[in-house]
Design a protein around this motif. Structure first.
Motif, mmCIF file in Angstrom:
data_model
loop_
_atom_site.group_PDB
_atom_site.id
_atom_site.type_symbol
_atom_site.label_atom_id
_atom_site.label_comp_id
_atom_site.label_asym_id
_atom_site.label_seq_id
_atom_site.Cartn_x
_atom_site.Cartn_y
_atom_site.Cartn_z
ATOM 1 N N TYR A 27 0.816 -1.211 0.000
ATOM 2 C CA TYR A 27 0.000 0.000 0.000
ATOM 3 C C TYR A 27 0.850 1.261 0.000
ATOM 4 N N ASN A 68 1.813 1.452 -3.690
ATOM 5 C CA ASN A 68 0.625 1.654 -4.514
ATOM 6 C C ASN A 68 0.154 3.108 -4.494
ATOM 7 N N LEU A 100 -2.213 -4.335 -11.573
ATOM 8 C CA LEU A 100 -3.122 -4.842 -10.540
ATOM 9 C C LEU A 100 -4.103 -5.863 -11.100
#
Length: 288
Positions: free
Chosen positions: A44, A47, A85
């Motif tokens: 995360y 990302n 993704l």
């Protein structure tokens, strides 16, 4: 002393100039660090730093009058979500993926994406997702019908049908205990994207409107529209400067009435912050 003051003044002017870009970068970096620490998953951090970084680059390019600044962000973020993704990491980032993880009771992947970009995020940046990160619109915006020349069709109810169908599809997978459900979700991501592109491109040519799919079919707008009503970032008009030439409404890909500052303005929750109206206003009466 004078040189020092000049350097300080230049620094302040630079910070002021790039303040919007820095604010967006700070917001996404805060989200990145918070999710990394809370969920103990460094993915995360990378990302949201990546997405925030591309938004920062795009805004800097826009501030410096680069014509294709928004396209840079669309390709950078859209291709990352679609290819990395979606295809490489086997994450269904469409609405079916959101329902899938929600039914599993797992707050990750698509559920986090939807919470940030499409449920709570729009309270701050409205339909910015549609203008800068959507991998479907990324392709549709390359088509030749950037500014609709015909009245908006009264078929927006279709989006609610696609929304319900997506929910029922995923619900049925759980109810009937379909085997290899993760694989089914991956294939549904591929098939869903192919259908979105076919329908989106077909509608664009049929209605002479690149964003016809977004206006009438896309199920994500069911989440986006109510939240976007309260968006902090929105285009408004300086009524003293405005000459009511109508150019902003003519150029708006989403048919938003920019001459009205009310939140209830025509198609007010549809603004994708493309800035076309702002850039082309002859009196510079529009601003965000």
């Amino acid at each position: 002393m004078e040189l020092s003051r000049t350097k300080e003044g230049n620094l302040m002017n630079t910070l002021k100039k790039y303040a919007p870009a820095l604010i967006f970068l700070a917001i996404f970096e805060t989200i990145a660090i918070t999710l990394w620490q809370t969920l103990d998953n460094i993915f995360y951090l990378f990302n949201f730093t990546y997405i925030g970084g591309f938004l920062f680059i795009g805004l800097c390019l826009y501030i410096n009058k680069f014509k294709h600044a928004r396209l840079v962000v669309q390709l950078g973020v859209g291709l990352y979500m679609l290819v990395y993704l979606g295809f490489l990491s086997n994450e269904n980032m469409q609405i079916e993926g959101f329902w899938y993880y929600l039914f599993l009771g797992v707050f990750e992947a698509a559920t986090i994406h939807y919470a940030v970009a499409k449920i709570f995020g729009p309270l701050f940046f409205g339909r910015g997702w549609c203008g800068y990160a959507c991998w479907t619109a990324m392709i549709l915006d390359l088509l030749p019908f950037k500014h609709p020349n015909t009245p908006r069709k009264n078929i927006g109810f279709i989006r609610y049908i696609t929304f319900i169908l997506a929910f029922l599809f995923v619900g049925a997978l759980f109810i009937f205990h379909v085997p290899n459900i993760e694989r089914v979700m991956f294939y549904s991501f591929i098939i869903g994207n192919v259908l979105y592109y076919i329908v989106g491109i077909s509608l664009a040519f049929a209605f002479k409107d690149n964003r016809a799919f977004c206006k009438y079919i896309c199920p994500i707008t069911v989440f986006l529209k109510p939240m976007s009503y309260f968006a902090r970032i929105r285009i408004t008009v300086d009524e003293e400067k405005c000459i009511s030439c109508g150019k902003c409404k003519q150029l708006c890909p989403m048919n938003v009435d920019m001459l009205d500052n009310a939140r209830s303005r025509e198609n007010g929750t549809e603004c994708i912050l493309c800035m076309s109206c702002v850039d082309n206003c002859p009196k510079k009466a529009l601003h965000s």
